[in-house]
Design a protein around this motif. Structure first.
Motif, short mmCIF file in Angstrom:
data_model
loop_
_atom_site.label_atom_id
_atom_site.label_comp_id
_atom_site.label_asym_id
_atom_site.label_seq_id
_atom_site.Cartn_x
_atom_site.Cartn_y
_atom_site.Cartn_z
N GLY A 360 0.87 -1.27 0.02
CA GLY A 360 0.04 -0.07 0.01
C GLY A 360 0.77 1.23 0.23
O GLY A 360 0.29 2.38 0.14
N ARG A 361 2.01 1.09 -0.13
CA ARG A 361 3.10 2.32 -0.17
C ARG A 361 2.98 3.19 -1.36
O ARG A 361 2.84 2.59 -2.68
N THR A 362 2.98 4.56 -1.37
CA THR A 362 3.07 5.40 -2.49
C THR A 362 4.53 5.65 -2.80
O THR A 362 5.39 5.16 -2.15
N ASP A 363 4.45 6.67 -3.84
CA ASP A 363 5.75 6.99 -4.04
C ASP A 363 6.42 8.16 -2.93
O ASP A 363 7.61 8.47 -3.01
N LEU A 364 5.43 8.60 -2.09
CA LEU A 364 5.98 9.43 -1.12
C LEU A 364 6.15 8.85 0.35
O LEU A 364 5.19 8.06 0.76
N PRO A 365 7.27 9.14 0.83
CA PRO A 365 7.48 8.57 2.03
C PRO A 365 6.41 9.00 3.18
O PRO A 365 6.22 10.18 3.20
N GLY A 366 6.14 7.99 4.03
CA GLY A 366 4.96 8.35 5.23
C GLY A 366 3.55 8.45 4.34
O GLY A 366 2.63 8.40 5.45
N LEU A 367 3.10 7.98 3.06
CA LEU A 367 1.82 8.20 2.78
C LEU A 367 1.62 6.68 1.78
O LEU A 367 2.18 6.10 1.25
N TYR A 368 0.63 6.15 2.57
CA TYR A 368 -0.06 5.00 1.89
C TYR A 368 -1.24 5.21 1.27
O TYR A 368 -2.10 6.41 1.86
N ALA A 369 -1.81 4.21 0.46
CA ALA A 369 -3.01 4.37 -0.09
C ALA A 369 -3.67 2.88 -0.29
O ALA A 369 -3.10 2.10 -0.76
N VAL A 370 -4.91 3.02 0.02
CA VAL A 370 -5.65 1.59 -0.23
C VAL A 370 -6.96 1.79 -0.77
O VAL A 370 -7.71 2.63 -0.50
N GLY A 371 -7.73 0.70 -1.54
CA GLY A 371 -8.91 0.75 -1.90
C GLY A 371 -9.19 1.29 -3.47
O GLY A 371 -8.13 1.51 -4.20
N GLU A 372 -10.21 1.75 -3.71
CA GLU A 372 -10.40 2.33 -4.91
C GLU A 372 -9.82 3.65 -5.53
O GLU A 372 -9.60 3.87 -6.54
N CYS A 373 -8.99 4.37 -4.70
CA CYS A 373 -7.99 5.57 -4.97
C CYS A 373 -6.94 5.03 -5.40
O CYS A 373 -6.15 5.67 -5.95
N THR A 374 -6.81 3.70 -5.51
CA THR A 374 -5.34 3.27 -5.90
C THR A 374 -5.29 2.45 -7.27
O THR A 374 -6.41 1.99 -7.69
N GLN A 375 -3.99 2.16 -7.82
CA GLN A 375 -3.97 1.52 -8.81
C GLN A 375 -2.92 0.44 -8.46
O GLN A 375 -1.85 0.62 -8.50
N SER A 376 -3.56 -0.88 -7.72
CA SER A 376 -2.65 -1.80 -7.14
C SER A 376 -2.08 -2.69 -8.36
O SER A 376 -1.20 -3.64 -7.93
N GLY A 377 -2.69 -3.01 -9.18
CA GLY A 377 -2.48 -3.69 -10.28
C GLY A 377 -3.62 -5.11 -10.37
O GLY A 377 -3.17 -5.97 -11.11
N LEU A 378 -4.54 -4.79 -9.35
CA LEU A 378 -5.51 -6.03 -9.29
C LEU A 378 -6.24 -6.05 -10.46
O LEU A 378 -6.63 -6.91 -11.06
N HIS A 379 -6.93 -4.63 -10.58
CA HIS A 379 -8.18 -4.70 -11.77
C HIS A 379 -7.87 -4.77 -13.17
O HIS A 379 -8.44 -5.19 -14.00
N GLY A 380 -6.46 -4.29 -13.36
CA GLY A 380 -6.15 -4.00 -14.78
C GLY A 380 -6.96 -3.30 -15.54
O GLY A 380 -7.45 -2.20 -15.07
N ALA A 381 -7.45 -3.58 -16.98
CA ALA A 381 -8.32 -2.74 -17.89
C ALA A 381 -9.67 -2.94 -17.44
O ALA A 381 -10.74 -2.19 -18.28
N ASN A 382 -10.04 -3.46 -16.38
CA ASN A 382 -11.64 -3.80 -16.24
C ASN A 382 -11.45 -4.74 -14.91
O ASN A 382 -11.43 -5.59 -14.77
N ARG A 383 -12.47 -4.09 -13.83
CA ARG A 383 -12.50 -4.77 -12.39
C ARG A 383 -13.42 -6.04 -12.64
O ARG A 383 -14.56 -5.81 -13.23
N LEU A 384 -13.09 -7.23 -11.97
CA LEU A 384 -13.76 -8.14 -12.10
C LEU A 384 -14.82 -8.12 -10.82
O LEU A 384 -14.69 -7.70 -9.90
N ALA A 385 -16.13 -8.47 -11.27
CA ALA A 385 -17.29 -8.37 -10.29
C ALA A 385 -16.70 -8.97 -8.80
O ALA A 385 -16.25 -9.79 -8.66
N SER A 386 -17.18 -8.11 -7.93
CA SER A 386 -16.93 -8.33 -6.40
C SER A 386 -15.60 -8.78 -6.13
O SER A 386 -14.96 -9.10 -5.06
#
Length: 530
Positions: A360-386
């Motif tokens: 959940g680490r971002t480019d900036l020290p001290g800052l993490y991000a989680v959930g829909e505001c992120t691009q973690s690599g999970l969804h790619g070009a289209n999120r699978l339902a649920s």
């Protein structure tokens, strides 16, 4: 007048599934504050009807869930991320059950599992058709009961506190917290912490028609971008195929599970079932395919909507599986056990966002991000339902665990300057904010929707440049309001979406352009650097 300042160990912006999961995993060791823009339950989590995907059925495998996710994501997913999330899914479901989430029980299995588009097995645990609400209530109850968690509603975050942009508040780029507008007092307050987690949700309200809640204005993505974080794949905006078409009731979602349980998409008048004309998976095709098919039929025939029909299933089955949808629509004069539901596509999920790693680490020290505001690599070009709620739980835990393990490496915040509003006045032109908000959402829907062209995207980009100048001038001269904060962020994310869309010279997943209808052999993320 000096601004109010608060210091905690960890600051979390956002009170949905991702933020509260992180808070509960940190609170045994640290003092945690959670800021909500409105009420604690106002975010997207409480709106999620469908459920949570996990491998729980006999005969299902992690490999199968991974493959389904990769296929839906059109190969743009990061396989390591997909494996990590899928393999941690059953344990996340178990922890939610222990928190008291009353998942529907199965006849033979422990839980009733439903199936949704893009899934090759039944693997969706759910609480009727209101899973998100049940999850939100359980998480809130646990957070309210924890002495180390402070929940603060009505706090609109304005910007991250960093050393960038000549502010000289701290060492270059390190994040020390946020400035937030207290919507009850109209005063800006300072929240500092050794670690900050953004769990601010998506950017759905950039569009005219959206299933997202009113507050989904891309705040975390915009704040992170301004502070110096890279963002990725912002052109991958998911449109849910089936939002209720009703002139009085806006944004009511008809869950994917209605199609999973046999609902059919038909043309009004003729009653022709059209999905088999577009894809052999018919109604169970991934969302991008279904949304484009509906959009195609609406435009081809000049329709306002198409029909989603589950009236061929027994009435008791329909009422039992979809009690909330049944009740809501009966109140609008539609009996779904006897007649079809008028539906249209609507913006539904932001697949791109702030780039994060598996912790959940971002480019900036001290800052993490989680959930829909992120691009973690999970969804790619289209999120699978649920897979969305699932991402919140897995990454909420991952970020909390990393903060816990590396606590000694996180420095104490230095002295931070309070918010300075000595050179601004109260606005006398609030109508400008409302007008610009409406204009953005309209042209984003018309020019940057389900089907795109380069010409439309360039028109949108031109409009954004003009509006940005207006909004920056306004922001520099007047005291901040909640509406102005959101408008500023909407402009930022609209710009990121359009710039990303112009960069992608292919059609892949959710990004479909008539100028480049084919998919390139090599799947590449669109990465924007501040």
């Amino acid at each position: 007048m000096a601004s109010v300042a608060h210091t905690h160990d960890v600051l979390i912006v956002g009170s949905g599934a991702a933020g509260l999961t992180a808070a509960l995993n940190l609170a045994d060791r640290f003092r945690v504050v959670v800021l909500a823009k409105g009420k604690l339950s106002d975010g997207s989590t409480a709106w999620a009807q469908g459920g949570i995907a996990a491998v729980l059925e006999e005969g299902d495998t992690f490999e199968s869930h991974i493959e389904d996710t990769m296929i839906a994501g059109a190969g743009l997913n990061n396989r390591k991320t997909v494996e990590y999330v899928v393999e941690n899914a059953p344990a996340a479901i178990e922890r939610l059950a222990q928190l008291g989430v009353p998942f529907n029980e199965g006849d033979t299995e422990r839980w009733h599992l439903t199936r949704e588009g893009g899934h090759s097995h039944r693997r969706i645990v759910h609480v009727d058709d209101a899973t998100g609400w049940a999850v939100q209530q359980a998480l809130e109850k646990a957070a309210e009961a924890h002495p180390n968690i402070t929940l603060v509603p009505d706090m609109a975050a304005i910007d991250l506190v960093t050393g960038r942009h000549g502010r000289r508040y701290s060492g270059e780029g390190h994040v020390w917290g946020v400035y937030a507008l207290n919507r009850r007092t109209d005063r800006v307050e300072l929240f500092t912490a050794r670690a900050t987690i953004l769990a601010t949700g998506g950017a759905g309200r950039t569009y005219l028609y959206s299933t997202a809640p009113r507050g989904a204005t891309g705040d975390g993505i915009a704040m992170a971008w301004r502070a110096g974080c890279r963002v990725s794949n912002m052109e991958m905006m998911q449109f849910h195929p089936t939002c209720l078409y009703n002139l009085e009731v806006k944004n009511f979602l008809i869950t994917e599970a209605v199609r999973g349980e046999g609902g059919q998409l038909k043309l009004p008048g003729s009653g022709h079932r059209f999905m088999p004309d577009f894809d052999p998976r018919a109604e169970l095709a991934p969302r991008d395919v279904v949304a484009r098919a509906i959009d195609h039929e609406i435009k081809r025939l000049g329709l306002d909507y198409v029909h989603l029909d589950i009236s061929h299933r027994p009435p008791e089955f329909v009422k039992e599986h979809f009690p909330n949808i049944y009740t809501k629509l009966i109140g609008l004069g539609i009996d779904i056990t006897r007649e079809p539901i008028p539906v249209v596509p609507a913006q539904h999920y932001t697949c791109g966002g702030i780039i994060v790693d598996l912790k959940g680490r971002t480019d900036l020290p001290g800052l993490y991000a989680v959930g829909e505001c992120t691009q973690s690599g999970l969804h790619g070009a289209n999120r699978l339902a649920s897979n969305s709620l699932l991402e919140c739980f897995v990454f909420g835990e991952a970020a909390a665990a990393h903060i816990g393990r590396h606590w000694d490496e996180l420095p104490e915040p230095p002295p931070i300057r309070g918010w300075d509003e000595s050179r601004v006045t109260d606005s006398d032109e609030e109508v400008i904010v409302q007008h610009n908000w409406r204009e953005i959402r309209r042209f984003m829907w018309d020019y940057v929707g389900i089907v795109r062209t380069t010409k439309r995207l360039e028109r949108a980009h031109h409009r954004i440049r003009l509006l940005r100048r207006e909004v920056e001038d306004y922001y520099g001269n007047f005291r901040v309001t909640a509406d102005l904060i959101e408008l500023r962020n909407l402009i930022e994310v609209a710009d990121l979406i359009v710039r990303s869309a112009l960069r992608r010279k292919e059609s892949r997943g959710l990004h479909y352009t008539l100028d480049y209808p084919n998919m390139l052999l090599d799947a590449q993320d669109t990465v924007l650097t501040p």
